[in-house]
Motif scaffolding. Structure first.
Motif, short mmCIF file in Angstrom:
data_model
loop_
_atom_site.label_atom_id
_atom_site.label_comp_id
_atom_site.label_asym_id
_atom_site.label_seq_id
_atom_site.Cartn_x
_atom_site.Cartn_y
_atom_site.Cartn_z
N GLU A 145 46.61 30.18 -8.90
CA GLU A 145 47.92 29.58 -8.71
C GLU A 145 47.86 28.06 -8.80
OE1 GLU A 145 51.32 30.84 -5.69
OE2 GLU A 145 49.77 29.69 -4.65
N ASP A 146 46.84 27.47 -8.18
CA ASP A 146 46.75 26.01 -8.11
C ASP A 146 46.06 25.39 -9.32
OD1 ASP A 146 47.96 26.23 -5.65
OD2 ASP A 146 46.10 25.99 -4.51
N ARG A 147 45.17 26.14 -9.97
CA ARG A 147 44.36 25.56 -11.04
C ARG A 147 44.33 26.51 -12.24
NH1 ARG A 147 41.84 21.18 -9.05
NH2 ARG A 147 40.49 21.04 -10.89
N ALA A 148 45.53 26.76 -12.78
CA ALA A 148 45.65 27.71 -13.89
C ALA A 148 44.81 27.29 -15.09
CB ALA A 148 47.12 27.86 -14.30
N GLU A 149 44.78 26.00 -15.40
CA GLU A 149 43.99 25.53 -16.54
C GLU A 149 42.50 25.79 -16.31
OE1 GLU A 149 45.02 21.44 -17.00
OE2 GLU A 149 46.75 21.87 -18.29
N GLY A 150 42.06 25.54 -15.09
CA GLY A 150 40.66 25.78 -14.79
C GLY A 150 40.28 27.24 -14.94
N PHE A 151 41.16 28.14 -14.50
CA PHE A 151 40.87 29.56 -14.62
C PHE A 151 40.82 30.00 -16.07
CE2 PHE A 151 42.06 34.13 -14.35
CZ PHE A 151 40.98 34.55 -13.59
N ARG A 152 41.73 29.47 -16.89
CA ARG A 152 41.70 29.81 -18.32
C ARG A 152 40.37 29.39 -18.95
NH1 ARG A 152 47.18 28.00 -18.08
NH2 ARG A 152 48.63 29.75 -18.34
N ILE A 153 39.88 28.25 -18.54
CA ILE A 153 38.60 27.77 -19.09
C ILE A 153 37.46 28.67 -18.64
CG2 ILE A 153 36.92 25.88 -18.96
CD1 ILE A 153 39.32 23.97 -18.93
N LEU A 154 37.44 29.04 -17.37
CA LEU A 154 36.37 29.91 -16.88
C LEU A 154 36.36 31.25 -17.59
CD1 LEU A 154 36.52 29.29 -13.00
CD2 LEU A 154 34.88 28.35 -14.65
N MET A 155 37.51 31.68 -18.06
CA MET A 155 37.62 32.97 -18.73
C MET A 155 37.30 32.89 -20.22
SD MET A 155 38.33 35.04 -16.37
CE MET A 155 38.49 36.41 -17.51
N ARG A 156 37.10 31.67 -20.75
CA ARG A 156 36.95 31.51 -22.20
C ARG A 156 35.50 31.32 -22.61
NH1 ARG A 156 42.18 28.29 -24.46
NH2 ARG A 156 41.22 28.95 -26.42
N ASP A 157 35.27 30.34 -23.46
CA ASP A 157 33.96 30.14 -24.05
C ASP A 157 32.90 29.85 -22.99
OD1 ASP A 157 35.29 29.95 -26.74
OD2 ASP A 157 36.09 28.14 -25.83
N ALA A 158 31.71 30.39 -23.20
CA ALA A 158 30.59 30.15 -22.30
C ALA A 158 29.97 28.80 -22.61
CB ALA A 158 29.54 31.25 -22.43
N ALA B 251 41.71 24.09 -22.01
CA ALA B 251 42.46 25.25 -21.55
C ALA B 251 43.44 25.72 -22.61
CB ALA B 251 43.21 24.92 -20.26
N ALA B 252 44.03 24.77 -23.32
CA ALA B 252 45.04 25.12 -24.33
C ALA B 252 44.44 25.58 -25.64
CB ALA B 252 45.96 23.91 -24.57
N ARG B 253 43.30 24.96 -26.04
CA ARG B 253 42.79 25.18 -27.39
C ARG B 253 41.37 25.73 -27.44
NH1 ARG B 253 44.92 19.53 -30.18
NH2 ARG B 253 47.04 19.62 -29.33
N GLY B 254 40.68 25.75 -26.33
CA GLY B 254 39.29 26.20 -26.34
C GLY B 254 38.35 25.09 -26.79
N LEU B 255 37.07 25.36 -26.70
CA LEU B 255 36.06 24.36 -27.07
C LEU B 255 36.12 24.05 -28.55
CD1 LEU B 255 33.56 22.62 -26.54
CD2 LEU B 255 32.16 24.69 -26.72
N ASP B 256 36.09 25.07 -29.39
CA ASP B 256 36.06 24.85 -30.83
C ASP B 256 37.37 24.27 -31.35
OD1 ASP B 256 33.49 25.84 -30.91
OD2 ASP B 256 34.11 27.88 -31.40
N GLY B 257 38.47 24.56 -30.69
CA GLY B 257 39.76 24.08 -31.17
C GLY B 257 40.11 22.68 -30.72
N THR B 258 39.26 22.07 -29.93
CA THR B 258 39.50 20.72 -29.42
C THR B 258 38.53 19.74 -30.09
OG1 THR B 258 40.17 21.61 -27.27
CG2 THR B 258 39.60 19.28 -27.35
N THR B 259 39.03 18.59 -30.49
CA THR B 259 38.18 17.58 -31.14
C THR B 259 37.98 16.37 -30.24
OG1 THR B 259 40.02 16.40 -32.19
CG2 THR B 259 39.08 18.30 -33.39
N ILE B 260 36.93 15.66 -30.49
CA ILE B 260 36.67 14.41 -29.77
C ILE B 260 37.81 13.43 -29.99
CG2 ILE B 260 35.25 12.32 -29.86
CD1 ILE B 260 33.96 14.30 -28.13
N GLU B 261 38.34 13.40 -31.22
CA GLU B 261 39.45 12.49 -31.53
C GLU B 261 40.66 12.77 -30.65
OE1 GLU B 261 36.71 12.53 -34.94
OE2 GLU B 261 37.67 14.12 -33.75
N GLU B 262 40.96 14.07 -30.42
CA GLU B 262 42.10 14.42 -29.58
C GLU B 262 41.87 14.02 -28.13
OE1 GLU B 262 43.85 18.43 -31.74
OE2 GLU B 262 42.00 18.57 -30.56
N ILE B 263 40.66 14.24 -27.66
CA ILE B 263 40.34 13.85 -26.28
C ILE B 263 40.48 12.35 -26.11
CG2 ILE B 263 38.54 13.80 -24.51
CD1 ILE B 263 37.40 16.35 -25.85
#
Length: 214
Positions: free
Chosen positions: A103-116, A28-40
């Motif tokens: 309102e309840d799942r802001a992170e989830g909504f950001r993800i749905l709106m981002r990368d396919a 949600a914060a960085r998108g798919l490409d901006g997130t690394t396995i190491e960070e997860i």
């Protein structure tokens, strides 16, 4: 001698759920490409092989996160549209379902709106809107028939209605003002009354706010 309590080993299901939660926040914060396995792995307190064991790849984890959020939102809107009620009340419930999810799942909504994700190349939110539109078209069919509209007109108006609610939801995601009930009331005010028939202070007609529906 250490006073720290022994760490409890997670079950496979618990670990998978934890990784989905961690992935949701990072994606949600960085998108798919901006997130690394190491960070997860670091955020989850595990090694990279643990993530590969459960999901195979970062993309697979992302797909699971998207699918999870997709079905939560779809089930919520579907439930709102499936309950008994006149078309206007059903539209109110559907709008509230979307705003409540945001309102309840802001992170989830950001993800749905981002990368396919690979499973939904056309986009998760677009896929969801297509399914909701089909449901709305079915619900409004009697209303359109009563007013003498063709089936083709009904399909077009369903697209307009769902698109208006979706775009408003995207705007409200960041503003959060006014409250969701007020936003839903104004949405339905425009959808149901049109610009020339707008009410100055619209109210929802769901059961908890009013008992009549005309």
């Amino acid at each position: 001698m250490s006073n720290n309590p022994p760490r409890t080993r997670m079950t496979g299901v618990q670990r998978r759920s934890q990784l989905i939660d961690v992935g949701r926040g990072l994606f949600a914060a960085r998108g798919l490409d901006g997130t690394t396995i190491e960070e997860i792995a670091a955020c989850a307190g595990v090694s990279k092989p643990v993530i590969y064991e459960h999901f195979g790849s970062k993309e697979d984890l992302y797909t699971q996160v998207v699918d999870f959020e997709f079905h939560i939102l779809l089930d919520s809107i579907t439930a709102a549209l499936t309950e008994e009620g006149k078309p206007r009340v059903l539209v109110e419930r559907a709008a509230l379902a979307l705003l409540t999810y945001i309102e309840d799942r802001a992170e989830g909504f950001r993800i749905l709106m981002r990368d396919a994700p690979p499973s939904q190349p056309e986009g998760a939110f677009s896929t969801l809107l297509s399914q909701v539109t089909a449901r709305v078209e079915h619900i409004l069919s009697d209303e359109f028939h009563r007013r003498g509209f063709s089936a083709q007109d009904g399909a077009m108006y369903a697209q307009m209605l769902v698109g208006m609610v979706a775009m408003t939801g995207q705007w409200w995601q960041d503003s959060r003002q006014p409250d969701k009930h007020t936003v839903a009331a104004h949405l339905v005010n425009l959808a149901w009354n049109g610009l020339t028939g707008l009410q100055k202070d619209p109210e929802l007609r769901t059961e908890d706010s009013a008992r009549t529906d005309t």
